[in-house]
Motif scaffolding. Structure first.
Motif, short mmCIF file in Angstrom:
data_model
loop_
_atom_site.label_atom_id
_atom_site.label_comp_id
_atom_site.label_asym_id
_atom_site.label_seq_id
_atom_site.Cartn_x
_atom_site.Cartn_y
_atom_site.Cartn_z
N UNK A 12 2.38 51.19 -12.09
CA UNK A 12 2.73 49.90 -12.50
C UNK A 12 2.81 48.91 -11.55
N UNK A 13 2.24 47.57 -11.57
CA UNK A 13 2.46 46.51 -10.50
C UNK A 13 3.79 45.96 -11.21
N UNK A 14 4.74 45.74 -10.38
CA UNK A 14 5.87 44.97 -10.77
C UNK A 14 5.91 43.86 -9.63
N UNK A 15 5.17 42.43 -10.34
CA UNK A 15 5.04 41.41 -9.45
C UNK A 15 3.55 41.56 -8.96
N UNK A 50 6.24 38.38 -11.37
CA UNK A 50 6.98 39.11 -12.45
C UNK A 50 8.35 38.33 -12.47
N UNK A 51 9.07 38.18 -13.60
CA UNK A 51 10.42 37.27 -13.64
C UNK A 51 11.45 37.81 -12.93
N UNK A 52 11.31 39.08 -12.49
CA UNK A 52 12.55 39.60 -11.93
C UNK A 52 12.34 40.16 -10.48
N UNK A 70 19.11 39.79 -14.74
CA UNK A 70 18.41 41.20 -14.74
C UNK A 70 18.78 42.11 -15.58
N UNK A 124 14.78 47.40 -11.69
CA UNK A 124 15.06 46.00 -11.52
C UNK A 124 16.57 45.60 -10.96
#
Lengths: 102, 831, 383, 167, 349
Positions: C21-24, C27-29, C132, C368
């Motif tokens: 998964x790509x976080x960013x 991404x809000x966090x 967060x 996060x």
């Protein structure tokens, strides 16, 4: 024509046949399970239908409830088995895991 | 407060220890310090208050009612509902207080005693569940619940005895207790099953009523005896009766407060309580079995206790001995006194154990102070002189010792004396003289060994440095001792220090009327209110006792039932009165004496002659039918006859006084039928004298040997030789069991093995040899002829199998398809 | 609290496919345009690969093309939420390179502004960390207070985010006349709010459950990765440049170095890093109070400087304790008006490098939080 | 055609069409979601038959329990991160054979049901079914009830055991 | 018993049925607007700000503006999504949420459908939402959506059990599953509410800890079932953006939104009915009657909605395994204990 016993019975018969069709034709073990659920449901329709029209009364309901309980147990166990099979073979295709043949 | 409130309160009392258990067991790690103990103690404290309220209400407000109970159908097997429920009667009320008070004190004591224990909160959790299970037994009104809680008691005792499971001895003791109990419980279970099979019910009252109406298990009185003895087997296990008493002394491995709890209020009391609870169903033969079991237990345990050196072990054997007393009392029919002894014994035995705990605790502390880990803190030979260092413990211990020896002005005297009187009466009536002899000798031994313990441990000079440096414990430990020692005084139970029958206890706990039919029950135990015609008939048939006495008395009475507008009891009762009989049956069953108080015209009868109230009442009530019929008769009529009647009653009493045994005025007031009551009243004074004599001799011996050293105990032991060794080794019970039970089992299995090896194997080998010879010949035939055929068929099969094999896919779906196809073909064929 | 077990995730028994998964970067966090490539097994993080560079602005290259004073605005844009602190090590290094002594009043003002900015930075760090974890309200409470600090900055420097206030040899402008009162006022408000936040967030049972025992960074790992600032102190290492190598006038103030103690969990978990920030705010308040008292009322705020700043050829490494940790500039001068090289030791970048190490085996929600607790600013990571 | 009939045909159509989708769809997730409608339709039929308790139980157990289980099973055993999953079905010949068998089954069962001489007793008023069901469960069918309870317990323990065991 | 004033107004015909169906829908829309405004404004006040101020006086028309905005937005269906299911999911979720309104008794005179299994029905109908969420999450063909959906399903199913135990306890206490009857049994002063142990003698004091415990359990479980803070893990915007409705926009997103608010109302209504006497006046006969009943019912329910909003702006979010821990190991055993205690006491009562 007023809705009578036969209407329900025919619905249940067709549902049963469809369930059998699903069981026979699908390769995925979970699909087989789904076909089984259809068969159980068709049986339940019969129970309830007879409880209204056949004088089975409340006992038909009870039978249906027991069937539902059974289905729950069966689904749990079946899925556990499928999971285990998946962990062993990385596959739940019933054609390919037919090792019991030998 | 209504009945339901009382029952709910009882349920709450039952559930409080469970709640304590649940809270402690789920938060075991989270509770800091000693809060677990405080939580447990406070829960039990609340329960104690509630149980006092319950008992007081039951005995004061609802004294008319024999039993307040709640029944409900738990589930249905087939079409027979299984009824269960809870019930409160006087016995229950008293037991509730006993259990809760001792449990509370033990909790309190343990807060200090167990404070450094690593499994502190687990210990309290187990105490809670122990109390819970015992309470369950107490308030159950059916065999089903009782059995459940019975097993729970076994389990919780297992947990508690094995609390220090790191010690081998503790875990072995726990296992021993558990297994020994199971043996007894097996009998209990079979007994219950016999009853359930016959009566389709677990409820006490229903079963007893049915027995009373002459319905017997398998239509056989013997079966009832067997059922009774089997059920009593449960008590043998739990109450540590001979021959299953071996576990109790070993149970000393548990923490001392637990021993106090087991010995005083919970585990062993359960057996006695159960025997009392099901007393109405014991037949005569069962009772004599019970009496002898108790007597033998009392004697053996007393002899063993004389020579033991472990502080707690002496007490343990004394408990076994006292339990034997109780069982013996119940067995001879001295119901009230047997149960009474359970209660009084609970107080002073709890006191003794907690005092021993106090001593051991102090010894341990002192040993710790000296860094001495070798000296056995429980051995009395290491003590001595504790009187100076631990005065409060000493005096409470002494108080309890005096009580257990049966010295007048103590509770122990009241109850023990009653039991001994009962045994005397029993022997007089049917010639079993062995029982009183054993009873009195055990009383003497009790005095001897108890004072031996007190003197060796507390008097004289300290025998070790440790004993010299013990200190009195703080109030948490001392307070329970003082309270329990106070409860050993006589005035809590009876105004008259010499006669318990005047006290409230004997008023509240009346002898149980026996419901068992006459041919199975000793005649003298038949309730005097027996109005069951079949009772009388059977009595007549078996013992040749005419219901003459009764008839005579009726004749003597100026008012015949007929004259009072009542039907003749010996006429077949008409439907209406039968109905009434059934109605009042419950009361009659459970408590005949209180039952009569319900009579609406009771007051009127008594009022004119207040002074003679009791006598007249008794007199009047002699006629069993009055009770049932009175509500039926018009009040006016009764009223009119009262003065005359009363006068006559007085007259009669005087007559009785003259013609009956003389020494007892009250005896005359009792029904002639209840010979046992009469006899035991008569035997009261002799019993008292003999028992005091025995106890005095015991004490004298003990003082002269151990205090004044007139004789050297070691030399005496040498002289006694085999007797001393027999006693010191506990009659070799453990060894005997090792040899007989365990060894027997081993031997039997060895024998079986031998049989298997030699006989069975031999036969097999023989047949094998024969087969070999035959097969040699057959082989050739086989190879040529048969094989040819077989190969042919195999080839055919293989060929066809190769074809059919294609169908065997290993896929479930194919099979489903085939099945469905088959079904369709079948449908087509049959449609 | 008693002993609390570190949760061991034991989902591995059901064989599942791993998911990447790509976080960013959107991404809000991720607190900016950070992209985390995360490999998940169920929800358990098995691998984290941070991808940076979405905000790369060639700071170091720019610096080579600008004169020495012109570099300062670019420095503002590194860690754009603690710009005051960023400027300090650069100007300090320049002053040492040029051999200029700064007036005492300037030193006090610099300390006060740096500590105020530290408070503002920590407020944002704690606020976003709370967010967060799903707590929204503390965020706004902090921003309400931060507004006071920012308005003070604005009145002193004219900027609300990028100040360009610390100049070589002094300050861009003198402070507003009500400076001292406002500082004390800010300190009072900050303390009040912090007490409130303690109740609302820090000691909230749910928050403790979330943050404690998560993302544990052992002290040796932190030291090996060259972490600094609250990340290092959260692991229990009392390292603070203000104490260990006092620069400017920090040796005149009485304050403590706050370290994580594993109060509710293990030393070095997210909660510890967070509480270190909370307590550092209090320490900053103490410093400000002392500085306001000691600060001379009148005085020059700018030393005389040559018209063209041309330090002699040489090099210097000057560092200061930024809110996020040690920020250092390695300035190489070749004698011209432009620096030969300005190498930046970026705090966030160094601290971020520890993320893959400490977030393995936790759940994605923890990832996060761990990222939040490391408190990075992408402007500084990418430069 | 009154309202009742319309509703019946509506539910019957839902049941049959969705069941058809279940068995014919190549995407196993479609099948699973289609099963939702089958169960819902069957529950509707139950309610039409005055069996509201059974209907609601059907929804709760089948939709809330079994279907979710099935979907989770699918998720774990298939790479469902994408939506285009194709599940193989048996060969053409088998497909045709199965079709014939199914058709025959349906016809025979229907004929049997229609021609069957069922005892058509009149149904009693089955309002407040829940009380009656509860009473029967706790009295006449207590054994079956307990057995079912134990079965469920054992099934779940067994399922947990089998499912968690490493190969 | 005539439980519906509309039937007496319009008669037992199709029109009547339609009106009965539509009335809750109208209510739902109006309520949702109020609740959205409430959430905006209460959240703002709790955070020391004013919230929306531009649209209408004090921003009161803001929710309408938002709905209009959502309606106007383009109805995006991602290319990779499974179109049919993607579009179907919001409807299923909304249907499930709305179906629960069928049995909620707003007043003794207005119960859309007075079936005698009301509590059970609501409990069962919730499972549709599970499938709907899953459908939406899966059909979006987005990993965040899928994760959110899986979390949501696991969460709802886990918390259904404590919630079910709470419902069972109330059923054991009341002896019925019919909501109107449950409410009727709590009539009288507010001390008769089930949270205070129900009506009866002074012995109900014994019920109090257990009924209160079961109330708290249901409150927590209902928060989890509606995916509200501190259990808003499926949507947890800091982790998985917006969970199962990440890809939704426009009208379909509005339906998710409505469904969430409808669910909030349903659980609030259930709390009111099961523990706070439903439409009963707290003061016996004072201010009672069908019209007042509506006022009381909505008032009580709305206070629970306020509670939910309050919690949302106060508490942080749990982690998914902590959520499971809370559900299975904390709430479940306690709810069993409470249930057994209540059942036992109810039996003795």
């Amino acid at each position: 024509m007023a809705i009578g016993l036969n209407h329900y019975l025919i619905v249940s018969a067709i549902l049963f046949a469809l369930g059998i069709f699903g069981i026979i034709t699908r390769k995925n073990a979970i699909m087989v399970l789904m076909g089984l659920e259809l068969v159980l449901n068709s049986a339940n329709i019969n129970f309830i239908a007879f409880s209204k029209f056949g004088g089975l009364n409340i006992e038909g309901h009870l039978a249906a409830i027991f069937v539902i309980i059974l289905a729950a147990a069966e689904a749990a166990v079946a899925l556990a088995i499928i999971l285990n099979i998946y962990q062993n073979w990385r596959n739940i295709n019933v054609d390919e895991i037919a090792k019991m043949k030998e | 407060m209504g009945h339901n409130t009382l029952l709910i309160l009882a349920t709450i009392v039952l559930l409080l220890p469970l709640a304590s258990f649940l809270i402690l067991v789920t938060n075991r790690k989270r509770l800091p310090g000693r809060s677990a103990g405080i939580i447990g103690t406070s829960f039990i404290g609340i329960g104690l208050i509630l149980s006092i309220i319950i008992a007081a209400h039951k005995m004061v407000t609802f004294k008319m009612l024999p039993m307040i109970q709640y029944k409900f159908d738990w589930f249905t097997v087939g079409n027979i509902p299984v009824k269960v429920g809870i019930g409160i009667d006087n016995i229950t009320g008293i037991m509730l207080i006993v259990v809760m008070l001792i449990s509370f004190l033990v909790h309190l004591f343990s807060v200090e005693y167990m404070r450094d224990d690593v499994r502190f909160s687990r210990y309290f959790a187990y105490l809670g569940v122990f109390t819970f299970s015992m309470l369950g037994i107490v308030i159950a009104n059916n065999f089903f619940f009782m059995y459940i809680f019975w097993e729970l008691v076994g389990l919780s005792s297992y947990l508690l005895i094995g609390h220090w499971y790191e010690k081998d001895s503790a875990s072995n003791a726990a296992k021993k207790a558990f297994i020994t109990n199971r043996i007894g419980d097996l009998g209990f279970f079979i007994g219950i099953m016999i009853l359930y099979f016959s009566y389709n019910s677990f409820m006490f009252d229903e079963i007893f009523t049915k027995i009373n109406y002459g319905i017997l298990p398998f239509d056989s009185g013997t079966m009832l005896t067997v059922a009774g003895i089997l059920i009593f087997c449960g008590a043998i296990g739990k109450s540590a009766q001979f021959p299953l008493h071996v576990w109790l002394p070993d149970a000393m491995e548990g923490p001392t407060p637990v021993s106090a709890l087991i010995h005083a209020a919970t585990m062993v009391a359960a057996g006695v309580y159960m025997t009392a609870r099901v007393f109405p169903m014991f037949t005569g033969w069962a009772l004599i079995f019970i009496a002898y079991t108790g007597a033998i237990t009392a004697f053996i345990a007393a002899t063993i206790a004389i020579t033991q050196n472990d502080f707690k072990r002496v007490l343990a054997y004394s408990t076994v001995s006292q339990l034997g007393y109780m069982i013996m009392g119940l067995g001879v029919g001295a119901f009230t006194n047997g149960f009474f002894h359970l209660v009084t014994h609970a107080w002073f035995k709890a006191c003794l154990f907690l005092a021993s705990g106090s001593v051991i605790f102090a010894m341990h502390k002192a040993a710790h102070h000296f860094n001495d880990h070798h000296t056995d803190a429980q051995d009395i030979r290491n003590m001595g002189g504790l009187r100076k260092t631990m005065p409060l413990t000493y005096y409470t211990f002494l108080m309890a010792t005096i009580a257990i020896c049966g010295v007048p002005f103590t509770s122990g005297f009241l109850s023990k004396d009653g039991i001994l009187a009962g045994t005397l009466a029993y022997a007089q009536l049917n010639g079993h003289w062995l029982i009183p002899i054993i009873g009195f000798s055990a009383a003497g031994m009790t005095a001897f060994y108890m004072f031996r313990l007190a003197i060796v441990a507390f008097h004289g000079q300290p025998k070790t440095e440790i004993a010299g440096h013990t200190k009195e414990n703080n109030w948490v430990i001392v307070f329970p001792l003082v309270l329990l020692a106070t409860l050993s005084l006589w005035f809590f139970y009876s105004g008259n220090p010499l006669d318990p029958s005047k006290g409230w206890f004997h008023e509240k706990v009346k002898p149980q009327p026996t419901a068992v039919l006459g041919n199975l029950q000793w005649a003298f135990l038949i309730p005097y209110e027996s109005k069951n015609p079949s009772h009388q008939k059977v009595l007549q048939r078996v013992y040749g006792i005419e219901p003459k006495d009764e008839m005579d008395m009726m004749d003597e009475m100026p008012l015949k039932p007929e004259a009072m507008g009542m039907p003749n009891p010996h006429m077949k009762p008409d439907a209406k009165s039968a109905n009434q009989q059934a109605l009042t049956d419950d009361e009659m069953m459970v408590n005949p004496h209180t039952g009569k108080k319900e009579m609406p015209n009771d007051e009127m009868m008594v009022n004119p002659h207040t002074g003679k109230k009791e006598m007249q009442n008794e007199e009047m009530m002699v006629n069993p039918h009055t009770q049932a019929m009175a509500p039926n008769s018009s009040t006016a009529k009764v009223d009119a006859h009262i003065p005359q009647h009363a006068e006559m009653g007085k007259e009669k009493a005087k007559n009785d006084e003259h013609k009956a045994k003389g020494e007892h005025g009250e005896a005359g007031a009792h029904h002639a039928f209840n010979k046992f009551e009469e006899q035991s009243h008569a035997a009261h004074i002799p019993a008292m004298i003999i028992s005091l004599l025995c106890a005095g001799i015991g004490m004298l011996l003990s003082f002269s040997i151990y205090q004044f050293k007139f004789a050297d105990p070691d030399k005496l032991a040498l002289k006694a030789g085999p007797f001393y060794r027999l006693s010191f080794n506990k009659w070799y019970f453990d060894e005997i069991y090792n040899v007989t039970v365990i060894g027997g089992t081993m031997l039997f299995s060895k024998l079986l093995g031998l049989f298997d090896n030699k006989v069975v194997d031999g036969l097999v080998n023989l047949s094998a040899g024969i087969t070999r010879v035959t097969s040699y010949f057959v082989g050739h035939f086989d190879n040529i002829v048969v094989d040819g055929l077989v190969n042919l068929s195999a080839n055919v099969t293989g060929f066809s199998g190769n074809i059919i094999r294609k169908l065997q896919t290993g896929r479930v779906q194919s099979y489903v398809a085939f099945t469905i196809t088959g079904i369709i073909i079948l449908l087509y064929y049959f449609w | 609290m008693g002993e609390r077990k570190i949760i061991e995730y034991d989902f591995g028994k059901v064989a599942t496919e791993r998911m990447r998964v790509n976080v960013g970067p959107q991404h809000p966090s991720t607190h900016g345009v950070l992209r985390l490539e995360v490999e998940l097994e169920g929800e358990i993080v098995t691998e984290v690969v941070p991808h940076i560079g979405y905000l790369h602005r060639c700071f170091e290259k720019y610096a080579e093309e600008k004169t020495y004073p012109q570099v300062i605005p670019y420095i503002d844009r590194l860690d754009y939420i603690s710009s005051m602190n960023n400027e300090w090590p650069y100007v300090m290094g320049m002053e040492k390179l040029l051999g200029i002594e700064v007036p005492e009043r300037v030193e006090y003002i610099r300390v006060i502004f740096a500590e105020l900015n530290r408070i503002a930075n920590h407020q944002i760090a704690v606020a976003t960390f709370g967010m967060d974890a799903g707590a929204f309200t503390p965020f706004l409470y902090f921003f309400r207070d931060r507004e006071m600090i920012l308005s003070l900055f604005e009145r002193a420097s004219g900027g609300r985010l990028l100040y360009n206030y610390y100049w070589i040899g002094g300050l861009a402008a003198d402070v507003p006349p009500t400076f001292k009162e406002e500082c004390l006022n800010i300190v009072k408000t900050v303390r009040k709010t912090n007490a409130e936040i303690d109740n609302l967030l820090i000691y909230n049972k749910i928050f403790i459950e979330r943050a404690a025992n998560v993302g544990i960074l052992p002290a040796d790992v932190a030291i090996n990765y060259a972490c600094s600032g609250p990340v290092l102190r959260g692991s229990g290492v009392p390292f603070d440049l203000r104490k260990s190598e006092p620069y400017s006038i920090y040796n005149r103030f009485d304050f403590n170095v706050q370290v994580g103690k594993g109060e509710v969990g293990t030393v070095g978990d997210c909660w510890d890093r967070n509480i270190v920030r909370m307590r550092e705010m209090e320490e900053s308040c103490k410093i400000i109070e002392q500085a306001v008292v000691q600060m001379p009322d009148e005085g020059n705020v700018q030393e005389k400087l040559p018209k063209k700043i041309k330090p002699a050829a040489g090099e210097i490494y000057c560092k200061a304790e930024n809110p996020k940790g040690e920020l250092g500039f390695y300035i190489v001068s070749d004698g011209t008006a432009k620096p030969y090289r300005v190498k930046c030791r970026p705090t966030s970048f160094v601290n971020l490098s520890v993320l893959p190490e400490i977030s393995k085996g936790y759940m994605i929600a923890d990832l996060i939080l761990i990222l939040g607790s490391v408190d990075i600013v992408l402007g500084e990571v990418d430069r | 055609m009154d309202l009742f009939e319309i509703i019946f045909y509506f539910f019957a159509a839902i049941v049959l069409v969705s069941a058809l989708v279940v068995v014919l769809s190549k995407n196993i997730m479609y099948s699973a979601f289609s099963l939702l409608f089958t169960f819902f339709g069957v529950a509707g039929l139950f309610v039409l038959l005055n069996a509201d308790f059974v209907g609601i139980t059907q929804i709760m157990v089948y939709v809330g329990g079994i279907l979710v289980l099935i979907i989770f099973g699918v998720m774990i055993t298939t790479k469902v991160t994408g939506v285009d999953i194709k599940e193989g079905i048996s060969g053409k010949l088998q497909y045709a054979g199965a079709g014939i068998i199914t058709l025959l089954t349906a016809i025979f069962l229907s004929l049997m049901f229609i021609n069957g001489k069922w005892i058509t007793g009149s149904s009693t008023d089955v309002h407040a079914t829940i009380h009656q069901i509860g009473t029967l469960l706790m009295t006449k069918y207590i054994l079956a009830f307990e057995a079912a309870a134990i079965l469920l317990l054992i099934a779940f323990i067994g399922a947990a055991l089998i499912g968690r065991r490493k190969a | 018993m005539e439980t519906n004033f509309i039937y007496s107004l319009l008669g037992n015909n199709l029109l009547g049925y339609l009106a009965v169906c539509i009335l809750p829908l109208v209510f739902l829309i109006v309520y949702a607007l109020v609740a959205i405004l409430g959430e905006l404004k209460i959240g703002a006040f709790m955070q020391d700000r004013l919230g929306p101020m531009r649209t209408g006086p004090w921003g009161t028309i803001q929710p309408i503006a938002e709905v209009v905005k959502l309606l106007q937005k383009e109805n995006i269906t991602p290319d990779a999504a499974s179109k049919f299911l993607f579009n179907l999911a919001p409807f299923i979720i909304f249907t499930a949420a709305f179906a629960a309104f069928a049995v909620i008794p707003f007043s003794p005179k207005f119960v859309p459908s007075g079936i005698n299994l009301g509590l059970f029905y609501i409990f069962a109908i919730g499972s549709f939402a599970v499938i709907g969420i899953f459908m939406g999450g899966w059909a979006s063909n987005n990993k965040y959506s899928l994760l959110g959906a899986v979390r949501s399903v696991a969460q709802i199913i886990s918390y259904e059990i404590p919630a079910g135990m709470a419902i069972l306890s109330i059923a054991a206490l009341a002896g019925t599953l019919d909501m109107n009857e449950i409410i009727t049994k709590q009539s009288g002063w507010f001390t008769n509410w089930y949270i205070f142990g129900g009506s009866g003698s002074a012995l109900r004091i014994l019920f109090l800890p257990f009924t209160f415990g079961i109330f708290v359990i249901y409150l927590i479980a209902s928060l989890a079932e509606t995916n509200r803070t501190p259990f808003d893990i499926p949507e947890g915007e800091s982790e998985i953006v917006a969970g199962y409705h990440t890809e939704y926009s426009g009208m379909k997103f509005a339906m998710f939104f409505f469904a969430e608010y409808a669910n909030m109302f349903v659980v609030s209504a259930l709390l009111t009915i099961m523990f706070f006497g439903g439409w009963n006046s707290p003061f016996g006969d004072f201010m009672s009657g069908p019209i007042w009943a509506v006022v009381w019912f909505l008032g009580k329910s709305m206070s629970f909605i306020f509670l939910q909003i309050w919690l949302r702006w106060t508490l942080p979010r749990l982690r998914v395994d902590q959520l499971m821990y809370t559900g299975w190991k904390v709430l479940l055993p306690i709810s069993f204990v409470c249930f057994f205690a209540i059942a036992l006491l109810a039996m003795l009562k």
